[in-house]
Design an enzyme around this catalytic site. Structure first.
Site, PDB file in Angstrom:
ATOM      1  N   LYS A  60       0.847  -1.203   0.000  1.00 47.87           N
ATOM      2  CA  LYS A  60       0.000   0.000   0.000  1.00 47.87           C
ATOM      3  C   LYS A  60       0.881   1.252   0.000  1.00 47.87           C
ATOM      4  CE  LYS A  60      -3.958   2.002   2.519  1.00 47.87           C
ATOM      5  NZ  LYS A  60      -4.835   1.847   3.702  1.00 47.87           N
ATOM      6  N   SER A 147      -9.779   1.809   2.678  1.00 43.41           N
ATOM      7  CA  SER A 147      -8.824   2.584   1.901  1.00 43.41           C
ATOM      8  C   SER A 147      -7.795   1.721   1.166  1.00 43.41           C
ATOM      9  CB  SER A 147      -8.111   3.566   2.816  1.00 43.41           C
ATOM     10  OG  SER A 147      -7.312   2.881   3.755  1.00 43.41           O
ATOM     11  N   SER A 171     -10.132  -0.622   6.773  1.00 45.61           N
ATOM     12  CA  SER A 171      -9.527  -0.380   5.465  1.00 45.61           C
ATOM     13  C   SER A 171      -8.914  -1.597   4.776  1.00 45.61           C
ATOM     14  CB  SER A 171      -8.468   0.702   5.575  1.00 45.61           C
ATOM     15  OG  SER A 171      -9.078   1.947   5.745  1.00 45.61           O
TER      16      SER A 171
END
Lengths: 507, 529
Positions: A60, A147, A171
């Protein structure tokens, strides 16, 4: 050729664990999904005897890598490359894993749909079975969730074997559910946060996404080690104590590693996790799972976590307050975007100068949360917002401790709250619905209370720091993936994975 | 864990100081009229920020630096607040802070916590400073100001750990601000006093005593000129017997002298306002060293909201009684203990003061490592020797020699072993006192590391081995021959003149004989003839 076919052709041609694609392949496949925002140029030479040798991973974009930029999907850090690797990245490399690139995400991890990104939204790569031959582009694009949408989508699109995400309030679990992959948010403090760009330190966890529970476990076992550089890291003794308590309660479950038996396991279904907004098809998926779990030997019982109703408000106050503090460092002075004050603007105070960089560098959602958090910490609001939210957080923890059979090892006297008839894990839907259409989001851009509402299913475990695993659990009415979440007491991540694997296997 | 109950109540900053102050009977001390402001009482409280003398910073591996080092060369990713970095508490800073608390008789708290204090400024790269404002590691305590005429005791409200800021320098020529992160994140102890001082002089005395205390325990080198000790002073005035006046805070005072001038000027400003029927408004003020007066920085209404939040990265600081005891045991002696011990060894108060004054100038070493000062030197020298002889040789001879050369004790080239041997040689009569002094002068000048007995031999300073006294007899006879007039006078009973003959003998012998022996021999010889 439709994307799904391209992927299946490629993946059947090559053994699973190989670095299957060249950089060009990845870029081509990524073009429609937009899961990766930086792709590694050349495969790195890695250790051949490592536990993860040959495994490909996406990281990420809010986790620091020295070889690739770390933008947090923010204009503030566009072009920023960290001088160091996060501990988790080091650990993966040391075990021979191949980092293929950085995954798209909501800006600084703030969002549930992965649309708050300077890199553009992530498109959910899932292909409903009834539309197998329709090219992905022809579908109405759906959100991959956020996210960590890029992490989930890159795994779902088979761009990599596994991906690291971060989970502050859901997330990792939410995008895993939307994309039909497995996503683990481990117990808080088990995986080092050194090198993870802070959103809300007391909630942030590094999470793992993959297409199977076994792969998640493989990665988790490598990165779940004590790191002195993370002051919130759980000590080795605490880890050991928590896992041995779980094992002592369920010796059978842990000894029969491969068996899909759940004899002696007690599963609680929290009644507060069925809001009106929950899609009915998700409830039927859960029923199917429960039936199968009973067949596998588990006892199912309803439980109540009454403080859940306050979780969402408490979460947004705490997360935003911490975010307002953590994001104060982005002032455009040493690194990141710098927008000089226009001619004639006041330069009398440093904050007047920083304001221009911060107003341009942060997106709408981030600005909103910084303002909310800043307000919650002002002297007048502090008692009613921040302290109140901390109290709610304590109630939520107490709720969980009441229903679990295993004591919380963090307490001074863990035995005191031991409930002999408590449950081992909790089971509930990961999300209130399947992946929403990206267009929906654009329509109701301004008052998307729904976007926050979704978090109702995920924030309690975050507030309590508990391990939570979202596992694919069939398809909803619309043919899109549904996820179920297994939550355990702090430190019982292996138990949670074990139960997750059984759920995965009975479908 | 995550189980972060918020351990502190939201309290306004201002409340910390006020309630404590008003609860106390501030007028319990006898009214003493000050000629400068008859009828008025001055009330002063001080916040001292002392840089902890640790090798590394409070939350990072970076070495601490002195002013004047190359800018931005003592910086880690954490100090620069790069994204993804986290703090790691340096236990050495905690240890030195605990020493401070123990020295100030404060209660070290078994549990304390770190808060973030937010403001945007160029010297604060993270946008917040980590401090312990709400749950400090030590509370209560006091400092006795011994040298003041009436043995004043100043109360200590609390002591907290916190990060130092970076340094920002405004370049007026280029119109830019330059930032040096060398100091960013160094450890500080903030020591908040009660408003117990009643004059600028008492305030000065408090800071000097505190400075000596911090140096003695090795917590800080307390150098105000170099900025390792900084003071914020709260001043108010009231008529004798009346309630306290409104206070103003004067920030960032960098020397005791300027602090006293600032207080004096602030007192006059307050009195002037009050006598003209106006009110003092609560303000934060700066000090203009050139004009010798304070100036307004901001009013209470403009004071920033620092939005304190418990630091979500740093777990509470838990200090066990065992650990605190361990720190207490390994701590250097406090000044009053040293004084008492020296005097119990037989030193006069004056000798003890001299030794301790010299000792106070010693270098404070990193991480509380034992310092080598005059007291330690004396302790080694007095081991197995007469304390009196040791202190005499140290104060009168060694320090005298160094002073004559305009050197300080830290320049002393004579090792304890050399000094000890020299004292022993004199005590045992191997050399005379006079030769001993000459030998010491030689050692200080030449910075020789050779043993004094070898040096004495080389220099011909060893006392004569003159078992049958024949050498002495010869020198005496020689002197008698050389000074017939004096001999005559002695024989006629003018005993004082004897000293001149003795002097001659000493001259002939090169000082290697003892005056007493000479006198005895001369008496025998003069009686005979």
């Amino acid at each position: 050729m439709p994307l799904r076919r391209q992927i299946s052709v490629l993946s059947t041609r090559l053994p699973q664990r190989r670095a299957i694609f060249t950089t060009r392949d990845i870029q081509h496949l990524n073009a429609t999904v937009n899961a990766l925002v930086h792709v590694s140029k050349t495969p790195q030479t890695t250790r051949h005897d490592g536990a993860l040798h040959g495994m490909t991973l996406a990281i990420k974009d809010n986790i620091c890598t020295a070889s690739l930029p770390t933008t947090c999907s923010s204009a503030m850090l566009a072009g920023y490359t960290s001088p160091f690797d996060a501990t988790v990245v080091e650990l993966l490399r040391d075990e021979g894993a191949q980092i293929i690139g950085k995954a798209n995400c909501d800006e600084f991890g703030m969002g549930s749909l992965n649309v708050n990104s300077i890199h553009g939204p992530v498109v959910n790569p899932f292909q409903p079975t009834d539309a197998h031959d329709v090219p992905l582009m022809a579908h109405e694009p759906r959100s991959a969730g956020g996210s960590s949408g890029g992490s989930a989508a890159s795994v779902a699109a088979r761009l990599c074997t596994a991906a690291l995400g971060t989970d502050t309030g859901g997330s990792v679990r939410l995008p895993a559910s939307y994309c039909g992959v497995v996503g683990l948010k481990p117990s808080y403090g088990l995986i080092s946060r050194w090198g993870v760009v802070s959103f809300a330190d007391s909630l942030d966890c590094v999470g793992v996404l993959a297409r199977s529970v076994d792969t998640v476990k493989e990665v988790f076992d490598v990165i779940s080690v004590y790191d002195a550089r993370d002051p919130t890291a759980a000590s080795p003794e605490l880890r050991k104590r928590a896992s041995s308590t779980a094992e002592s309660c369920l010796p059978k479950l842990f000894s029969s590693v491969r068996a899909n038996t759940l004899d002696g396991l007690r599963i609680g279904v929290p009644q507060e996790y069925f809001p009106l907004e929950l899609e009915p098809s998700i409830t039927s998926s859960l029923r199917t799972i429960i039936r199968n779990l009973k067949d596998a030997g588990a006892t199912i019982r309803p439980v109540s976590l009454p403080a859940t109703q306050y979780a969402l408000s408490a979460y947004y106050v705490i997360a935003s307050a911490e975010a307002s503090s953590n994001l104060a460092r982005f002032d455009g002075i040493q690194y990141g975007l710098r927008v000089p004050p226009p001619a004639g603007a006041s330069r009398s105070k440093p904050s007047n100068v920083y304001a221009h960089s911060r107003s341009s560098g942060f997106g709408r959602e981030v600005r909103k949360r910084i303002l909310l958090g800043t307000y919650a910490l002002t002297a007048d609001a502090f008692d009613n917002y921040f302290l109140q939210a901390q109290r709610v957080r304590a109630y939520i923890k107490a709720d969980f401790n009441r229903v679990f059979r295993h004591p919380c090892v963090h307490l001074a006297h863990p035995e005191s709250c031991l409930s002999a008839d408590g449950v081992d894990v909790l089971l509930h839907p990961s999300a209130i619905r399947t992946a929403p259409r990206l267009a929906e989001k654009r329509e109701c851009d301004t008052s998307s209370i729904d976007e926050y509402l979704q978090d109702v299913m995920t924030v309690p475990a975050s507030l309590a720091g508990l391990p939570a695993l979202s596992v694919p659990a069939g398809l909803g009415e619309d043919g899109w993936p549904v996820g179920m979440t297994v939550v355990g007491q702090w430190g019982t991540d292996q138990l949670v994975l074990q139960v997750g694997r059984v759920i995965e296997g009975i479908q | 864990m995550i189980a972060r109950q918020c351990p502190w109540r939201a309290r306004q900053l201002q409340q910390l100081w006020r309630p404590l102050r008003s609860k106390r009977l501030h007028s319990e001390r006898a009214v003493r009229e000050d000629k400068r402001w008859p009828g008025w009482e001055v009330v002063v409280g001080i916040e001292v920020h002392a840089q902890i003398k640790s090798r590394r910073k409070l939350f990072s591996d970076a070495l601490t630096s002195k002013p004047g080092e190359k800018p931005n060369s003592f910086v880690t990713c954490y100090d620069a607040a790069l994204p993804g970095t986290l703090p790691t508490l340096n236990p050495k800073c905690v240890e030195l802070a605990i020493r401070t608390a123990i020295a100030l008789n404060a209660q070290v708290q078994p549990r304390s916590a770190f808060d973030r204090k937010h403001y945007f400024y160029s010297d604060l790269p993270a946008g917040y400073q980590i401090t312990q404002r709400y749950v400090p590691f030590a509370k209560g305590g006091h400092l006795d100001l011994s040298s003041s005429c009436d043995n004043l005791r100043v109360g200590i409200t609390q002591i907290q750990l916190e990060q130092d800021t970076a340094k920002s320098i405004f370049d007026t020529r280029r119109g830019i601000t330059q930032v040096d992160l060398n100091r960013a994140g160094s450890g500080l102890v903030e020591i908040v006093s009660e408003p117990d001082m009643r004059s600028p002089e008492e305030a000065g005395n408090y800071v000097r005593t505190l400075q000596a205390m911090l140096r003695a325990v090795g917590a800080s080198d307390g150098n105000m000129e170099l900025g390792s000790l900084r003071c914020d002073v709260n001043v108010s005035v009231n008529k004798h017997g009346h309630p306290l006046g409104t206070r103003c805070e004067i920030k960032n005072l960098n020397s005791v002298k300027f602090m006293m001038i600032a207080i004096t000027s602030e007192v006059f400003r307050h009195i002037d306002l009050l006598e003209r029927g106006q009110t003092v408004s609560q303000e934060t003020r700066g000090f203009d060293e050139v004009k010798a007066e304070t100036f307004k920085l901001r009013s209470k209404e403009d004071s920033p909201d620092y939005r304190y939040i418990p630091d979500p990265n740093l777990p509470p600081l838990l200090l066990s009684p065992e650990y605190i005891d361990c720190v207490r045991r390994s701590m250097p002696e406090l000044p009053q203990e040293t004084r008492a011990r020296l005097m119990s060894m037989g030193l006069t108060e004056q000798e003890a003061e001299v030794l301790m004054a010299v000792d106070a100038g010693r270098e404070v070493r990193f991480d509380g490592e034992p310092a080598k000062g005059a007291v330690q030197y004396f302790d080694c020298l007095a081991q197995g020797r007469s304390a009196k002889a040791a202190v005499n040789w140290m104060i009168h001879e060694l320090l005298g020699q160094l002073a004559a050369r305009k050197e300080t004790f830290s320049d002393n080239p004579v090792s304890v072993e050399q000094m000890g041997e020299l004292v022993d040689m004199v005590q045992n009569g191997k050399i005379t006192g006079k030769s001993g002094k000459a030998l010491l002068r030689h050692m200080v000048t030449s910075r020789s590391t050779a043993s004094p007995s070898i040096l004495a031999k080389e220099l011909g300073l060893l006392a004569i081995s003159d078992d049958d006294g024949s050498l002495l007899k010869n020198w005496c006879l020689e002197a008698i021959e050389a000074l017939p007039e004096e001999v005559q006078k002695v024989r006629h009973g003018n005993i004082k003149v004897m000293n001149r003959i003795i002097g001659k003998v000493m001259q002939l012998s090169g000082g290697r004989v003892k005056a007493g022996d000479v006198r005895q021999m001369l008496e025998v010889l003069l009686r005979k003839s």
